[in-house]
Design an enzyme around this catalytic site. Structure first.
Site, PDB file in Angstrom:
ATOM      1  CB  SER A 124      42.294  37.147  38.036  1.00 45.26           C
ATOM      2  OG  SER A 124      41.153  37.501  38.334  1.00 45.26           O
ATOM      3  CD  GLU A 168      47.060  45.533  37.055  1.00 44.29           C
ATOM      4  OE1 GLU A 168      48.272  45.088  36.840  1.00 44.29           O
ATOM      5  OE2 GLU A 168      46.427  44.484  37.026  1.00 44.29           O
ATOM      6  CD  GLU A 225      46.814  42.055  43.589  1.00 39.30           C
ATOM      7  OE1 GLU A 225      46.062  42.886  42.951  1.00 39.30           O
ATOM      8  OE2 GLU A 225      47.271  41.121  43.464  1.00 39.30           O
TER       9      GLU A 225
HETATM   10  O1  KIV Z   1      42.007  40.686  37.955  1.00 37.64           O
HETATM   11  C1  KIV Z   1      41.543  40.557  39.158  1.00 37.64           C
HETATM   12  O2  KIV Z   1      41.058  39.643  39.577  1.00 37.64           O
HETATM   13  C2  KIV Z   1      42.054  41.730  39.964  1.00 37.64           C
HETATM   14  C3  KIV Z   1      41.834  41.512  41.264  1.00 37.64           C
HETATM   15  C4  KIV Z   1      42.830  40.751  42.275  1.00 37.64           C
HETATM   16  C5  KIV Z   1      41.568  42.774  42.216  1.00 37.64           C
HETATM   17  O3  KIV Z   1      42.438  42.534  39.417  1.00 37.64           O
END
Ligand code: KIV
Length: 259
Positions: A45, A115, A182
């Site tokens: 993120s 993921e 998620e």
């Molecule tokens: O990239 C991220 O911040 C995440 C969280 C939403 C778990 O994977």
């Protein structure tokens, strides 16, 4: 004492909730660590909240490592987990090994997260854990697949819910030490949490998970746009803007500096 992977499972068994937040730079990581966060995730993120991209896809492994190094410099106690970014692990097991090895060799992160729960990803997780690389899984809404899944809630049909349950179990069997769930229904997250011996960390997955994670920019009210399941505990955009106005006014009025 630094948080260990083994401790996370003990906390699940004891019913002690696991607290996780994301970080992308040194001073933020230091504050989160001192505030007692258990797992600090250098999430991809970062691409959106730190680098201004529209999705997580553009962030590179070099950029993740650069930011993970800064985060690790600020952390003494929390377990630092670093995301493997899009297409740094999906192409082959060798590619995943090389990417994960770079993270563990070049930063002080204790583990990587990746993921998905397809058989290909499960096999990758098994190979990584077999050579001693701790892996956190991530199923349900997986933002690196947004071009296929969108950003909508996953696990709404019985077939899709069963698929996510099977993926979570397979990731545990492959050696993952925890799994992010998620944007899935609360009851599905509760079922997965009860079926697994490793902890589940929820985001938009209800309050029955073993822990919760938020993107810290959302928690702090720094994000221009945030998902419906996120919660802001403070409006830092406003706080920062007010401070800048005050500074600006004092400079205009020759009140700062005082002499
Ligand atoms: O990239 C991220 O911040 C995440 C969280 C939403 C778990 O994977």
């Amino acid at each position: 004492m630094a948080v260990t992977i083994q401790q996370l499972t003990q906390w699940k068994e004891a019913g002690r909730s696991i607290i996780s937040l994301t970080a992308w730079e040194y001073s933020l990581a230091q504050v989160l660590d001192l505030a007692g966060v258990d797992i600090i995730l250098v999430g991809d993120s970062l691409a959106m909240v730190g680098l201004g991209h529209n999705s997580t896809l553009p962030v590179t492994l070099d950029e993740m490592i650069h930011h993970a190094k800064a985060v690790c410099r600020g952390v003494k106690k929390a377990l630092v987990v670093c995301d493997l970014p899009f297409m740094s692990y999906q192409a082959s097991i060798t590619q995943a090994m090389e990417a994960a090895a770079r993270v563990l060799k070049e930063t002080d992160a204790a583990a990587i997260k990746l993921e998905g729960g397809s058989s290909r990803i499960v096999e990758t997780v098994a190979e990584l854990t077999a050579v001693g690389i701790p892996v956190m899984g991530h199923v349900g809404l997986t933002p690196q697949s947004f071009r296929i899944l969108g950003y909508k809630q996953q696990g709404k049909t019985i077939e899709n819910a069963n698929l996510i349950i099977d993926q979570a179990i397979a990731l545990q069997q492959a050696g993952a030490f925890a799994i992010v769930l998620e944007h899935i229904p609360r009851d599905l997250a509760a079922t997965i949490t009860s079926k697994l011996t490793i902890p589940t960390i929820g985001i938009g997955a209800g309050n029955k998970c073993d822990g919760q994670v938020l993107v810290t920019a959302d928690l702090l009210g720094l994000s221009a746009k945030q998902p419906p399941f996120a919660k802001s505990y403070v409006n830092l955009r406003q706080v920062i803007s007010d401070a800048v106005q005050e500074f600006s006014q004092e400079v205009q009025n020759k009140e700062f500096p005082q002499s």
